[in-house]
Design a protein around this motif. Structure first.
Motif, PDB file in Angstrom:
ATOM      1  N   TYR A   1       2.522   4.493  -3.408  1.00  0.00           N
ATOM      2  CA  TYR A   1       1.708   5.277  -4.345  1.00  0.00           C
ATOM      3  C   TYR A   1       1.876   6.766  -4.068  1.00  0.00           C
ATOM      4  CZ  TYR A   1      -0.344   0.723  -5.107  1.00  0.00           C
ATOM      5  OH  TYR A   1      -0.526  -0.607  -5.385  1.00  0.00           O
ATOM      6  N   MET A   2       3.113   7.237  -4.151  1.00  0.00           N
ATOM      7  CA  MET A   2       3.419   8.625  -3.811  1.00  0.00           C
ATOM      8  C   MET A   2       2.740   9.639  -4.723  1.00  0.00           C
ATOM      9  SD  MET A   2       7.373   8.609  -2.587  1.00  0.00           S
ATOM     10  CE  MET A   2       8.053   7.567  -3.852  1.00  0.00           C
TER      11      MET A   2
ATOM     12  N   TYR B   1      -0.729  -0.295   7.373  1.00  0.00           N
ATOM     13  CA  TYR B   1      -0.827  -0.634   5.952  1.00  0.00           C
ATOM     14  C   TYR B   1      -0.949   0.636   5.095  1.00  0.00           C
ATOM     15  CZ  TYR B   1      -1.377  -5.649   6.802  1.00  0.00           C
ATOM     16  OH  TYR B   1      -1.174  -6.960   7.156  1.00  0.00           O
ATOM     17  N   TYR B   2      -1.656   1.613   5.608  1.00  0.00           N
ATOM     18  CA  TYR B   2      -1.846   2.877   4.895  1.00  0.00           C
ATOM     19  C   TYR B   2      -0.514   3.594   4.705  1.00  0.00           C
ATOM     20  CZ  TYR B   2      -3.403   7.678   4.083  1.00  0.00           C
ATOM     21  OH  TYR B   2      -3.575   8.937   3.588  1.00  0.00           O
ATOM     22  N   VAL B   3       0.297   3.652   5.744  1.00  0.00           N
ATOM     23  CA  VAL B   3       1.604   4.314   5.653  1.00  0.00           C
ATOM     24  C   VAL B   3       2.480   3.607   4.616  1.00  0.00           C
ATOM     25  CG1 VAL B   3       3.740   4.779   6.941  1.00  0.00           C
ATOM     26  CG2 VAL B   3       1.524   5.302   7.965  1.00  0.00           C
ATOM     27  N   ILE B   4       2.445   2.285   4.600  1.00  0.00           N
ATOM     28  CA  ILE B   4       3.214   1.530   3.598  1.00  0.00           C
ATOM     29  C   ILE B   4       2.687   1.844   2.202  1.00  0.00           C
ATOM     30  CG2 ILE B   4       3.797  -0.774   2.753  1.00  0.00           C
ATOM     31  CD1 ILE B   4       3.534  -1.701   5.740  1.00  0.00           C
ATOM     32  N   ALA B   5       1.351   1.857   2.050  1.00  0.00           N
ATOM     33  CA  ALA B   5       0.751   2.145   0.744  1.00  0.00           C
ATOM     34  C   ALA B   5       1.077   3.562   0.280  1.00  0.00           C
ATOM     35  CB  ALA B   5      -0.762   1.938   0.808  1.00  0.00           C
TER      36      ALA B   5
ATOM     37  N   VAL C   1      -0.446  -8.458  -1.619  1.00  0.00           N
ATOM     38  CA  VAL C   1       1.018  -8.459  -1.571  1.00  0.00           C
ATOM     39  C   VAL C   1       1.493  -7.820  -0.273  1.00  0.00           C
ATOM     40  CG1 VAL C   1       3.107  -7.572  -2.673  1.00  0.00           C
ATOM     41  CG2 VAL C   1       1.270  -8.504  -4.076  1.00  0.00           C
ATOM     42  N   LEU C   2       0.881  -6.704   0.113  1.00  0.00           N
ATOM     43  CA  LEU C   2       1.242  -6.063   1.385  1.00  0.00           C
ATOM     44  C   LEU C   2       1.012  -7.022   2.549  1.00  0.00           C
ATOM     45  CD1 LEU C   2      -0.132  -2.410   1.212  1.00  0.00           C
ATOM     46  CD2 LEU C   2       2.237  -3.164   1.107  1.00  0.00           C
ATOM     47  N   ALA C   3      -0.131  -7.687   2.544  1.00  0.00           N
ATOM     48  CA  ALA C   3      -0.463  -8.607   3.631  1.00  0.00           C
ATOM     49  C   ALA C   3       0.477  -9.810   3.662  1.00  0.00           C
ATOM     50  CB  ALA C   3      -1.910  -9.072   3.505  1.00  0.00           C
ATOM     51  N   LYS C   4       0.988 -10.213   2.503  1.00  0.00           N
ATOM     52  CA  LYS C   4       1.922 -11.343   2.462  1.00  0.00           C
ATOM     53  C   LYS C   4       3.267 -10.962   3.077  1.00  0.00           C
ATOM     54  CE  LYS C   4       4.349 -14.519  -0.535  1.00  0.00           C
ATOM     55  NZ  LYS C   4       4.671 -14.932  -1.875  1.00  0.00           N
ATOM     56  N   PHE C   5       3.776  -9.804   2.720  1.00  0.00           N
ATOM     57  CA  PHE C   5       5.089  -9.407   3.212  1.00  0.00           C
ATOM     58  C   PHE C   5       5.040  -8.772   4.593  1.00  0.00           C
ATOM     59  CE2 PHE C   5       5.952  -9.869  -1.292  1.00  0.00           C
ATOM     60  CZ  PHE C   5       7.127 -10.588  -1.241  1.00  0.00           C
ATOM     61  N   PHE C   6       3.884  -8.231   4.958  1.00  0.00           N
ATOM     62  CA  PHE C   6       3.694  -7.636   6.274  1.00  0.00           C
ATOM     63  C   PHE C   6       2.461  -8.274   6.900  1.00  0.00           C
ATOM     64  CE2 PHE C   6       5.745  -4.480   3.577  1.00  0.00           C
ATOM     65  CZ  PHE C   6       6.862  -4.167   4.330  1.00  0.00           C
TER      66      PHE C   6
ATOM     67  N   CYS D   1      -8.499   3.243  -1.828  1.00  0.00           N
ATOM     68  CA  CYS D   1      -8.131   1.973  -2.466  1.00  0.00           C
ATOM     69  C   CYS D   1      -7.825   0.904  -1.423  1.00  0.00           C
ATOM     70  CB  CYS D   1      -6.928   2.172  -3.391  1.00  0.00           C
ATOM     71  SG  CYS D   1      -7.324   3.085  -4.888  1.00  0.00           S
ATOM     72  N   LEU D   2      -7.139   1.298  -0.368  1.00  0.00           N
ATOM     73  CA  LEU D   2      -6.812   0.347   0.695  1.00  0.00           C
ATOM     74  C   LEU D   2      -8.092  -0.160   1.364  1.00  0.00           C
ATOM     75  CD1 LEU D   2      -4.462  -0.937   2.321  1.00  0.00           C
ATOM     76  CD2 LEU D   2      -4.674   0.982   3.892  1.00  0.00           C
ATOM     77  N   ARG D   3      -8.980   0.748   1.720  1.00  0.00           N
ATOM     78  CA  ARG D   3     -10.224   0.357   2.384  1.00  0.00           C
ATOM     79  C   ARG D   3     -11.106  -0.475   1.460  1.00  0.00           C
ATOM     80  NH1 ARG D   3     -11.499   3.308   7.431  1.00  0.00           N
ATOM     81  NH2 ARG D   3     -13.261   1.896   7.340  1.00  0.00           N
ATOM     82  N   GLU D   4     -11.182  -0.111   0.178  1.00  0.00           N
ATOM     83  CA  GLU D   4     -11.979  -0.894  -0.761  1.00  0.00           C
ATOM     84  C   GLU D   4     -11.374  -2.280  -0.960  1.00  0.00           C
ATOM     85  OE1 GLU D   4     -12.770   1.158  -4.398  1.00  0.00           O
ATOM     86  OE2 GLU D   4     -14.179   2.522  -3.447  1.00  0.00           O
ATOM     87  N   GLY D   5     -10.049  -2.365  -0.924  1.00  0.00           N
ATOM     88  CA  GLY D   5      -9.399  -3.668  -1.038  1.00  0.00           C
ATOM     89  C   GLY D   5      -9.775  -4.571   0.115  1.00  0.00           C
TER      90      GLY D   5
END
Length: 136
Positions: A64-65, A56-60, A22-27, A75-79
């Motif tokens: 996920y605050m 991407y990390y800053v957005i994530a 989803v992040l990659a789609k919108f950004f 999670c980002l790196r594993e994704g």
């Protein structure tokens, strides 16, 4: 010929990986690379945390605050790993590496990305009470 089935690591949820899509789609990555070039923040060296991953990390982090910095990064790196190469090992940077990467990035690329991707919503002006058509 049977092929090996890619499985999620124990304790992982599929939503951890879908959210990356989803992040990659919108950004889109191309947009992030453009913004990094415009901001003179594109990675010059091969790093554990390249500039586009830090964006991407800053957005994530904003999404996920309630999770720790390292957990969000894991999670980002594993994704990314699961999408590209399920057999690769994921290395998660330490606190100082994360801090240095975020300092290198700065705020300019994130602001440019926001300006490039997020559409501005029209602002509705407040109406006066008792307008001619009876609306509030």
């Amino acid at each position: 010929m049977a092929r090996t089935l890619a499985e999620l690591p124990a304790g992982s949820r599929i939503t951890d990986y879908i959210s990356l899509g989803v992040l990659a789609k919108f950004f889109p990555l191309e947009t992030i690379h453009d913004v990094l070039q415009q901001s003179n923040r594109a990675s010059v060296r091969e790093r554990d945390l390249p500039a586009h991953v830090v964006v991407y990390y800053v957005i994530a982090l904003a999404l996920y605050m309630r999770s720790s910095y390292r957990e969000v990064l894991r999670c980002l790196r594993e994704g990314v790993q699961w999408l590209l190469d399920p057999s690769a090992k994921v290395k998660v940077a330490g606190k100082s590496g994360i801090s240095q990467a975020r300092s290198r990035l700065g705020v300019a690329p994130v602001k440019k990305l926001y300006d490039a991707v997020v559409t501005r919503l029209p602002r509705n002006e407040p109406r006066e009470l008792g307008s001619a058509n009876g609306d509030w």
